[in-house]
Design a protein around this motif. Structure first.
Motif, PDB file in Angstrom:
ATOM      1  N   THR A 107       9.531   2.529  -5.625  1.00 13.86           N
ATOM      2  CA  THR A 107       8.112   2.476  -5.980  1.00 13.86           C
ATOM      3  C   THR A 107       7.768   1.153  -6.644  1.00 13.86           C
ATOM      4  O   THR A 107       8.619   0.531  -7.292  1.00 13.86           O
ATOM      5  N   ASN A 150      -3.996   0.846  -7.710  1.00 12.85           N
ATOM      6  CA  ASN A 150      -4.449   1.159  -6.353  1.00 12.85           C
ATOM      7  C   ASN A 150      -3.735   0.272  -5.334  1.00 12.85           C
ATOM      8  O   ASN A 150      -3.575  -0.926  -5.536  1.00 12.85           O
ATOM      9  N   GLY A 151      -3.302   0.885  -4.245  1.00  7.99           N
ATOM     10  CA  GLY A 151      -2.569   0.148  -3.214  1.00  7.99           C
ATOM     11  C   GLY A 151      -1.069   0.141  -3.442  1.00  7.99           C
ATOM     12  O   GLY A 151      -0.328  -0.402  -2.628  1.00  7.99           O
ATOM     13  N   HIS A 152      -0.628   0.742  -4.553  1.00  8.86           N
ATOM     14  CA  HIS A 152       0.805   0.862  -4.805  1.00  8.86           C
ATOM     15  C   HIS A 152       1.351   2.113  -4.109  1.00  8.86           C
ATOM     16  O   HIS A 152       0.594   2.977  -3.672  1.00  8.86           O
ATOM     17  N   PHE A 153       2.660   2.218  -4.050  1.00 14.50           N
ATOM     18  CA  PHE A 153       3.243   3.246  -3.198  1.00 14.50           C
ATOM     19  C   PHE A 153       4.556   3.764  -3.754  1.00 14.50           C
ATOM     20  O   PHE A 153       5.162   3.186  -4.658  1.00 14.50           O
ATOM     21  N   GLN A 173       8.150   5.184  -1.602  1.00 10.52           N
ATOM     22  CA  GLN A 173       8.700   5.230  -0.258  1.00 10.52           C
ATOM     23  C   GLN A 173      10.183   5.585  -0.323  1.00 10.52           C
ATOM     24  O   GLN A 173      10.817   5.518  -1.372  1.00 10.52           O
ATOM     25  N   ASP A 203       5.736  -5.288   4.659  1.00  9.97           N
ATOM     26  CA  ASP A 203       4.521  -4.483   4.513  1.00  9.97           C
ATOM     27  C   ASP A 203       3.721  -4.398   5.810  1.00  9.97           C
ATOM     28  O   ASP A 203       3.150  -3.349   6.130  1.00  9.97           O
ATOM     29  N   ARG A 257       6.321   5.906   3.769  1.00  8.89           N
ATOM     30  CA  ARG A 257       5.622   5.405   2.583  1.00  8.89           C
ATOM     31  C   ARG A 257       4.382   6.239   2.299  1.00  8.89           C
ATOM     32  O   ARG A 257       3.629   6.602   3.216  1.00  8.89           O
ATOM     33  N   LEU A 285       1.059   5.650   0.119  1.00  3.18           N
ATOM     34  CA  LEU A 285       0.298   4.608  -0.579  1.00  3.18           C
ATOM     35  C   LEU A 285      -0.964   5.227  -1.172  1.00  3.18           C
ATOM     36  O   LEU A 285      -1.738   5.871  -0.460  1.00  3.18           O
ATOM     37  N   THR A 327      -4.604   5.291  -3.458  1.00  2.00           N
ATOM     38  CA  THR A 327      -5.804   4.528  -3.793  1.00  2.00           C
ATOM     39  C   THR A 327      -6.802   5.444  -4.504  1.00  2.00           C
ATOM     40  O   THR A 327      -6.640   6.658  -4.540  1.00  2.00           O
TER      41      THR A 327
END
Length: 255
Positions: free
Chosen positions: A78, A116-119, A121, A160, A197, A199, A201
């Motif tokens: 992460t 936001n936009g983090h994930f 996986q 990505d 993944r 992700l 938001t």
């Protein structure tokens, strides 16, 4: 002297029927199991509620001495800046999970606009699996994340740009834990190096509260059939192709 003896026409179709029936029975025996195997399972029970959350140390995908765990080892990755171990849920637990403390432990995530936009996986080897399904239990509240995009990458190194989004799910706030299930695209079937993944938001929190909580992530898949079934289909096709020649065939016998 040799004599020609014609085979009765009514006998050959019966013989062909036996061949076809035998081939179909063997194909059924070697067909994939209807029940899917649990490939990867994260129940987050290695962490302690209220403590820090270290994915590398606290999250073990399999088998972790847990009969309900997945059959492959994997670790959560992460880039979410602040995470923590919080109270979880029994929702979406595997049938054989022996870590059955209620509510158990889950992964909490900070949900500021910067997150936001983090994930999160994880990796899986899908060489011998198909019809895979990804599911998890998630609870978002207040200004937590309100959307998750689910994607996969089968490109070595997994940059990505290689991730392909195959589902987007709205996360309702204030409704407790919800379980969401997604069919993994067939493009992943048979691939040895896969990353899945999640992700996130839509977070608008201005503090450090962990307002989105995820628990009991499962990836299941159906084992592929062996090549025996393919060979049997080939034999069946050959028999069908030769049916007329067989019907007209004769055999010799000595007197």
């Amino acid at each position: 002297m040799r004599k020609l003896k014609r085979i009765r026409r009514c006998a050959l179709p019966f013989h062909l029927l036996l061949i076809v029936a035998g081939a179909l029975l063997l194909m059924a025996a070697f067909a994939p199991k209807a029940n899917a195997d649990v490939l990867i399972y994260f129940n987050f029970e290695d962490a302690t509620i209220g403590g820090p959350f270290d994915p590398a140390a606290d999250v073990v995908g399999a088998p972790d001495f847990n009969p309900g765990g997945g059959i492959q080892a994997s670790t959560i990755e992460t880039n979410i800046v602040v995470t923590g171990a919080v109270a979880g849920t029994l929702a979406n637990r595997t049938t054989g999970d022996i870590d059955n403390a209620d509510p158990g432990v889950a992964m909490g995530m900070r949900t500021t606009p910067a997150d936001n936009g983090h994930f999160i996986q994880f990796q899986v080897n899908a060489t011998t699996f198909s019809n895979m399904s990804l599911s998890f239990a998630i609870n978002t509240s207040g200004n937590g994340f309100n959307s998750v995009m689910v994607s996969y990458s089968i490109t070595p190194g997994h940059p990505d740009a290689s991730f392909v989004v195959f589902a987007t799910q709205f996360l309702p706030a204030g409704s407790g834990f919800n379980v969401f299930t997604f069919a993994v695209p067939a493009a992943v079937d048979g691939q040895s190096d896969v990353k899945l993944r999640l992700l996130f938001t839509g977070g608008t929190s201005q503090g450090q509260n962990l307002q989105t909580i995820i628990d009991n992530i499962q990836l299941t898949g159906v084992p592929e059939p062996t090549t025996v079934a393919g060979g049997l289909l080939g034999v069946l096709g050959l028999c069908w192709h030769q049916r007329r020649r067989l019907i007209r065939s004769v055999r010799f016998r000595r007197t």
